[in-house]
Motif scaffolding. Sequence first.
Motif, PDB file in Angstrom:
ATOM      1  N   GLN B 271     -20.611 -24.790   3.845  1.00  0.00           N
ATOM      2  CA  GLN B 271     -20.665 -25.435   5.155  1.00  0.00           C
ATOM      3  C   GLN B 271     -22.044 -25.997   5.481  1.00  0.00           C
ATOM      4  O   GLN B 271     -22.155 -27.070   6.089  1.00  0.00           O
ATOM      5  CB  GLN B 271     -20.241 -24.436   6.237  1.00  0.00           C
ATOM      6  CG  GLN B 271     -19.937 -25.097   7.572  1.00  0.00           C
ATOM      7  CD  GLN B 271     -19.862 -24.081   8.704  1.00  0.00           C
ATOM      8  OE1 GLN B 271     -20.528 -23.057   8.682  1.00  0.00           O
ATOM      9  NE2 GLN B 271     -19.041 -24.371   9.695  1.00  0.00           N
ATOM     10  N   ALA B 272     -23.094 -25.278   5.065  1.00  0.00           N
ATOM     11  CA  ALA B 272     -24.437 -25.773   5.385  1.00  0.00           C
ATOM     12  C   ALA B 272     -24.662 -27.136   4.750  1.00  0.00           C
ATOM     13  O   ALA B 272     -25.281 -28.020   5.344  1.00  0.00           O
ATOM     14  CB  ALA B 272     -25.495 -24.771   4.927  1.00  0.00           C
ATOM     15  N   LEU B 273     -24.140 -27.334   3.541  1.00  0.00           N
ATOM     16  CA  LEU B 273     -24.310 -28.624   2.870  1.00  0.00           C
ATOM     17  C   LEU B 273     -23.410 -29.683   3.507  1.00  0.00           C
ATOM     18  O   LEU B 273     -23.803 -30.847   3.650  1.00  0.00           O
ATOM     19  CB  LEU B 273     -23.999 -28.494   1.375  1.00  0.00           C
ATOM     20  CG  LEU B 273     -24.702 -27.362   0.604  1.00  0.00           C
ATOM     21  CD1 LEU B 273     -24.540 -27.565  -0.901  1.00  0.00           C
ATOM     22  CD2 LEU B 273     -26.183 -27.267   0.943  1.00  0.00           C
ATOM     23  N   GLN B 274     -22.219 -29.275   3.889  1.00  0.00           N
ATOM     24  CA  GLN B 274     -21.320 -30.211   4.580  1.00  0.00           C
ATOM     25  C   GLN B 274     -21.972 -30.754   5.850  1.00  0.00           C
ATOM     26  O   GLN B 274     -21.962 -31.959   6.103  1.00  0.00           O
ATOM     27  CB  GLN B 274     -20.024 -29.498   4.985  1.00  0.00           C
ATOM     28  CG  GLN B 274     -19.132 -29.110   3.826  1.00  0.00           C
ATOM     29  CD  GLN B 274     -17.878 -28.363   4.300  1.00  0.00           C
ATOM     30  OE1 GLN B 274     -17.713 -28.110   5.492  1.00  0.00           O
ATOM     31  NE2 GLN B 274     -17.020 -28.024   3.365  1.00  0.00           N
ATOM     32  N   HIS B 275     -22.529 -29.858   6.612  1.00  0.00           N
ATOM     33  CA  HIS B 275     -23.121 -30.288   7.882  1.00  0.00           C
ATOM     34  C   HIS B 275     -24.324 -31.197   7.645  1.00  0.00           C
ATOM     35  O   HIS B 275     -24.574 -32.129   8.405  1.00  0.00           O
ATOM     36  CB  HIS B 275     -23.500 -29.072   8.735  1.00  0.00           C
ATOM     37  CG  HIS B 275     -22.320 -28.430   9.390  1.00  0.00           C
ATOM     38  ND1 HIS B 275     -22.418 -27.580  10.451  1.00  0.00           N
ATOM     39  CD2 HIS B 275     -20.986 -28.535   9.132  1.00  0.00           C
ATOM     40  CE1 HIS B 275     -21.208 -27.180  10.833  1.00  0.00           C
ATOM     41  NE2 HIS B 275     -20.333 -27.734  10.026  1.00  0.00           N
ATOM     42  N   ARG B 276     -25.045 -30.925   6.579  1.00  0.00           N
ATOM     43  CA  ARG B 276     -26.164 -31.798   6.229  1.00  0.00           C
ATOM     44  C   ARG B 276     -25.641 -33.209   5.943  1.00  0.00           C
ATOM     45  O   ARG B 276     -26.229 -34.203   6.363  1.00  0.00           O
ATOM     46  CB  ARG B 276     -26.880 -31.242   4.999  1.00  0.00           C
ATOM     47  CG  ARG B 276     -28.357 -31.426   4.979  1.00  0.00           C
ATOM     48  CD  ARG B 276     -29.108 -30.312   5.714  1.00  0.00           C
ATOM     49  NE  ARG B 276     -28.984 -29.011   5.086  1.00  0.00           N
ATOM     50  CZ  ARG B 276     -29.636 -28.632   3.976  1.00  0.00           C
ATOM     51  NH1 ARG B 276     -30.475 -29.461   3.391  1.00  0.00           N
ATOM     52  NH2 ARG B 276     -29.483 -27.435   3.477  1.00  0.00           N
ATOM     53  N   CYS B 277     -24.537 -33.284   5.229  1.00  0.00           N
ATOM     54  CA  CYS B 277     -23.913 -34.588   4.936  1.00  0.00           C
ATOM     55  C   CYS B 277     -23.523 -35.307   6.220  1.00  0.00           C
ATOM     56  O   CYS B 277     -23.618 -36.532   6.305  1.00  0.00           O
ATOM     57  CB  CYS B 277     -22.652 -34.380   4.105  1.00  0.00           C
ATOM     58  SG  CYS B 277     -22.922 -34.590   2.377  1.00  0.00           S
ATOM     59  N   VAL B 278     -23.048 -34.547   7.182  1.00  0.00           N
ATOM     60  CA  VAL B 278     -22.663 -35.150   8.457  1.00  0.00           C
ATOM     61  C   VAL B 278     -23.910 -35.673   9.174  1.00  0.00           C
ATOM     62  O   VAL B 278     -23.905 -36.792   9.694  1.00  0.00           O
ATOM     63  CB  VAL B 278     -21.922 -34.127   9.344  1.00  0.00           C
ATOM     64  CG1 VAL B 278     -21.673 -34.710  10.729  1.00  0.00           C
ATOM     65  CG2 VAL B 278     -20.620 -33.717   8.687  1.00  0.00           C
ATOM     66  N   ASP B 279     -24.957 -34.892   9.162  1.00  0.00           N
ATOM     67  CA  ASP B 279     -26.179 -35.344   9.829  1.00  0.00           C
ATOM     68  C   ASP B 279     -26.744 -36.588   9.136  1.00  0.00           C
ATOM     69  O   ASP B 279     -27.307 -37.465   9.793  1.00  0.00           O
ATOM     70  CB  ASP B 279     -27.206 -34.211   9.864  1.00  0.00           C
ATOM     71  CG  ASP B 279     -26.784 -33.113  10.851  1.00  0.00           C
ATOM     72  OD1 ASP B 279     -25.977 -33.408  11.744  1.00  0.00           O
ATOM     73  OD2 ASP B 279     -27.254 -31.965  10.711  1.00  0.00           O
ATOM     74  N   LEU B 281     -24.868 -38.836   7.798  1.00  0.00           N
ATOM     75  CA  LEU B 281     -23.998 -39.918   8.268  1.00  0.00           C
ATOM     76  C   LEU B 281     -24.396 -40.359   9.677  1.00  0.00           C
ATOM     77  O   LEU B 281     -24.417 -41.557   9.978  1.00  0.00           O
ATOM     78  CB  LEU B 281     -22.535 -39.455   8.250  1.00  0.00           C
ATOM     79  CG  LEU B 281     -21.521 -40.511   8.667  1.00  0.00           C
ATOM     80  CD1 LEU B 281     -21.451 -41.627   7.639  1.00  0.00           C
ATOM     81  CD2 LEU B 281     -20.130 -39.895   8.861  1.00  0.00           C
ATOM     82  N   VAL B 282     -24.714 -39.393  10.518  1.00  0.00           N
ATOM     83  CA  VAL B 282     -25.155 -39.728  11.874  1.00  0.00           C
ATOM     84  C   VAL B 282     -26.384 -40.636  11.796  1.00  0.00           C
ATOM     85  O   VAL B 282     -26.445 -41.685  12.448  1.00  0.00           O
ATOM     86  CB  VAL B 282     -25.479 -38.451  12.693  1.00  0.00           C
ATOM     87  CG1 VAL B 282     -26.137 -38.806  14.016  1.00  0.00           C
ATOM     88  CG2 VAL B 282     -24.214 -37.628  12.926  1.00  0.00           C
TER      89      VAL B 282
END
Lengths: 379, 379, 399, 399
Positions: B271-279, B281-282
């Motif tokens: 999840q930590a890496l997923q959220h990094r990917c989202v950030d 994208l932002v």
Amino acid sequence: MDFSLNKEQTMIKDAVERLMHRHYTFAQRDTYARGAAGWSEAMWQRYSEVGLLGLFDSDVGGPVEAMIVMEAFGHSLVLEPFLAAVLLCGRAVQRAGGGSHAELLQDIAAGRLLMAFAHTEPSSRYELSRVATRATCKDRRWILSGAKSAIMHGDCARRLLVSARVAGEPADPSGIGLFLIDAGSAGVRRTGYTTQDGLRAADLVLDRVEVVAADVLGPPGAMFPLIQELADVAIAATAAEAVGAMQALHDMTVAYLKTRRQFGVAIGTFQALQHRCVDMLVELEQARSMALYAAMMASEPDARSRSAAMSAVKVQITKSSRYVAQQAIQLHGGIGMTTEYAASHYFLRLMAMQARFGDGAHHLNALASIDGREVLPAA
Amino acid sequence: MDFSLNKEQTMIKDAVERLMHRHYTFAQRDTYARGAAGWSEAMWQRYSEVGLLGLFDSDVGGPVEAMIVMEAFGHSLVLEPFLAAVLLCGRAVQRAGGGSHAELLQDIAAGRLLMAFAHTEPSSRYELSRVATRATCKDRRWILSGAKSAIMHGDCARRLLVSARVAGEPADPSGIGLFLIDAGSAGVRRTGYTTQDGLRAADLVLDRVEVVAADVLGPPGAMFPLIQELADVAIAATAAEAVGAMQALHDMTVAYLKTRRQFGVAIGTFQALQHRCVDMLVELEQARSMALYAAMMASEPDARSRSAAMSAVKVQITKSSRYVAQQAIQLHGGIGMTTEYAASHYFLRLMAMQARFGDGAHHLNALASIDGREVLPAA
Amino acid sequence: MDLRYSPEEQEFRGEVREFFRSVLPREIRDKVALGRLPSRDDIVRWQRILNARGWAVTQWAPEWGGTGWDTVRQYIFREEMYLADAPEPLSTNVTLVGPVVIAFGNEQQKRHFLPRIANVDMFFCQGFSEPEAGSDLAALRTRAVRDGDQYIVTGQKLWTSYAHQADWMFCLVRTDESARKQDGISYLLIDMASKGVTVKPVMTLDGGHHVNEVFLNDVQVPVTNRIGEENRGWHYAKFLLGNERILTGRIGLSKSRLRRARDLAARVPAGGSTLAASHAFREKAAALEVELKALEITTLRVLDEVRRQTGTAQDPKISILKIKGSELAQATAELLLEVAGPHALPRQEDWASGADVACIGPEWAATAAPNYLYLRAATIFGGSSEIQRNIVAKNILGI
Amino acid sequence: MDLRYSPEEQEFRGEVREFFRSVLPREIRDKVALGRLPSRDDIVRWQRILNARGWAVTQWAPEWGGTGWDTVRQYIFREEMYLADAPEPLSTNVTLVGPVVIAFGNEQQKRHFLPRIANVDMFFCQGFSEPEAGSDLAALRTRAVRDGDQYIVTGQKLWTSYAHQADWMFCLVRTDESARKQDGISYLLIDMASKGVTVKPVMTLDGGHHVNEVFLNDVQVPVTNRIGEENRGWHYAKFLLGNERILTGRIGLSKSRLRRARDLAARVPAGGSTLAASHAFREKAAALEVELKALEITTLRVLDEVRRQTGTAQDPKISILKIKGSELAQATAELLLEVAGPHALPRQEDWASGADVACIGPEWAATAAPNYLYLRAATIFGGSSEIQRNIVAKNILGI
């Protein structure tokens, strides 16, 4: 280089922690806060009994002792006026008053006298030397007029230690004196209130308040160095307080993540939240190191070095407090938003601290104004 | 308010993307980079064939067309001197040269002539008006002496568009002229090199280089507004290029997270890496919005508004690029550090861009110097 | 491609601006400008002023009072509203329950409820979250058991904004225990005056009373108050979340806050001059303005796609608007807190809540802390930032 | 509690400083100061100068050449080393393989290897990572099959720093396929001149040649080159990680980089003055100095606990040193990159690698980019920041 506590320090630590453990649960604190004074007179007597109220005295306690007490107080969000009455006013009287105010000091240490440090003004913001309150000398008396604001525990203090300008322009470091006045003196109007973090404070209006010569602290016009020293003492003290509060908040958050379940699992199993907890810990440990640095530098005699160090302390403490407090609420989710739950009260204390004795931006600006390959004194 | 492309723009987009798809794989790019020129002459001809090299001409293409091309170029990390030769020099000649340089423009559009914009100097850093190179007039000729550095594609350009001071102090906006010189002229010494992102550049020393009157662009001494316009064009173009590069890098990172396995699972399940990917994208989407803003504001006639807008663009692009590029490498782990893998090359391009036409700190400073309740012109 | 507002759009903006200037009651405007809470009466009064002009429920279908404006005009309207220091139309009524009734209610329900919702003759609150169903909303446990033409509803709702002021609550309840958790939920409208409804305030860290616990104890709800089919409520609620999130960025509000911070910084002494002259402050403000500009364009891109029907409410960009918009709301509030400095210290929740009491210190600084504090919820309520990131991750990573 | 250095510690610092000042060869110092890579010869030469003074392997047990300094003195020594622009002692030899041989080697191995390691008569590289075993190091697949008094080793190592310069490699290999993955690993010393060893350079994004692939193809390794017991290698490697991480923060190096950034900023024009006069730059530098000061004290706290044996190498604070130390290394390198600005654009990997070629642009700026670039690995290699966070989370959350 030695980070261990000596025997006396260990005793103080144990004594304070025992007091907190017995008398300062979240529920007990809430009772104290709801009382008329907003804090506990009984606790104050207990502090006196274990000798905490004499800690302004450099023969009894130095910055390390102050750090130990303030960290424990921060951990329990203590409401009593220890910083204002003891660390600031006690110290000021001792440093400036010499032998002539021995009785005052005894009264402070015995818990019989509450004082407050009335320095900040409605337009001074974080500039220590910006004092517009005027003191004029007339027939061997001083007449004070002006306004003071956000005086920590100024509502309950029987005597007030007031800074006022005897000469110079509003932001001039020279020309500032310190005067002792009775809170009930003619010409004193005070408005007491609660601050965001549950402490008490007061705004004052001084309209031709008379001060006799015996109540003038030190040479009037030359008191800025002491004021600066008091501000540095306050920064060191609040740094330790912040560390205590952050530690409690971090523990609380970790415990919450282990128990709160969503989507069928404890939310502490979510890696993104785990890593956030780690980053909080990193910030906390950085802050703790700077609280230690503050304790070390608080007795530095060179005022420039000391103030630069304290600016660094405030910068780190503000940064850490902000991150730890904001993330603690975020990780708690809705429950963190409610005043029923302790986390919000820690958030408020950590927020309010930032607006006392200069915020992070103010102190970073101060550091950036220093020239040199390094701006901090070496450890 | 309309974000859709018109028919011509869609055609340009399709044409460029088709070229990239066919001729600009990572392996093909590597071949071009290893060639003597450091880029592909064949590609240059293809750009010419589909009309890209005439895009300096405001009758053919405006900022939106430039944005479309640069985004596609950024996506494939194109090596050819499109920005330097076409968007900057082509535009400069058209805007300042009027009819007298029609032949030059035809040559540029046909891919027969490469030019470079020799403006920055060893001591100018990001200050556009800091021009120390001197031009003195003698017998109806201008004599140029000075040094220019980091001239994009200055190594291969046949003609150089050189800024030089005809009057005033080193940082004076007035007193700057633009001169066309042959790269082979007597007195021109150039050192070509590769830049961090695989582009080519040159440093120049000009020692009493003669320029005839016909090769003076516009009224000498009054060319700063055009230089500023070119810098703004360049910022808008690199914003689009950065968006293309970030998009490619983000896609690459997401793909890697899906395939790379550690601890028995695809690392994309963390999840930590997923959220990094989202950030990431932002940040990418915020950057894309500012690239659009740049395209819109590039044709703003009011220079102050336009430059303020471009400063905002550069601030956002720098912030986004930094985050996306650094996280892309971090999420790739070791493989991201190697030049064998494409990610590192995107990192290099995004890094190098920051040092061209002003970095984020420079442009944030510029914005902070503007007074007002808002510093950006309204959309 | 033309990213400028068209002349028609600019003219529309002027019309809206003039409207707000002329009809917004001064005492309401002053409250909003100072960051104090409008009262229930203020909210109702303002909504009725808008309704009288036909602008209360702008996004609704025109036959039910909507304006037919495209998404860009809706955005302009909102932006001018914030810049005019006007309160938002009551979002529970206008954005949340109204569109569900329009989309899934029957004719009779529409005729009965919609005009009352638009005019706030019925003041609605939202009963979604529960103590054990926060981020995991579908885990809700409030039960509705059919009993003839009634449902008997029992359970507990939490974080219910406005429940202490509301007449009605739209509510998700479990009507099928055996189905997959998303599939056994129905959407009911509950009269707050019903027997068995108890509202208990929950005080938040700003000291304000915004949210509540609502206890439902064998509450009788006529089956005719169910919107749409039984057990489809989750899908109705979800259907409209996208549209809601486009607006939750509240960029206009953040812009207005930033403008206010800059104005006020000019009054605050710092370093021998004012805070507004401090380069560090100016860089901070400029950096926020840049991010707000970028987010504004991101929002307009989404709105343009919705307008041209090339985009969907499932677009991950919409979660981005929520993630970034809430961060910028917090950052601008934090900047105002910094400007207020020590003036933000007095705790005066009554004054901030709009009560008629004296203010300690300058009025402009008195709500800096409560607003900053309450906005901590921006990244928690309405789908936390972590949940938004999970949604986007799922969409982009496909894992 | 006294957080000042004692007079003895300050005297020690003076002695170390003077030593570095007097013996560090100027050409090596200049290279390090400019951020260029020291050559193999430079490394060996410097290590032997240290060794001659008895300061090459300061942390080792005194009977094998260690100084017996406590942890605070070790820290002072390192800090002065960085501030003097001296290269580090060869970490593979001094920090990594030496202590393992001391702790787990037999008498014969110690006598044979330790003096050669200390004097870099044997230049060691570390063969731990593999293509499929990065963060998940224990998943390594290089196999060692016993064949009489030899192991036959086959597999592939990756990210092997110095492999192209090394004589020897200490290496983790799988000796038991059936055991739990951590339990079937042994620790071997492999002569790089052995038949079957091939080194292939891996170029990193800074353009430098720091790391390699090492192919091991039926390489014969005498069993006498195994350190400790068979299948216990993982535990030996892990045992020493904590001590290594205390130093990986490299605060002295970051401090030295920050000082350099400030010095150089005074040469760089900006806004009509210099970058060093820009308030934004000064705030950035000051903020970094504050964080470095805090991390320095955090480090000293850990060292003090180790000294007083109240702390352990499992303390999560040690992971904090790695997490924060690597971030600050990157941040200071990024500040230098900002100072260099356009001067950082030319790619001159040969010059940065220490080759005798002309430098384009000012020398002080020529390594800003390569150093920034290679330091991206600081949060990846040696246990990535994500892995460190997992470790700390496990320790503090206990989940």
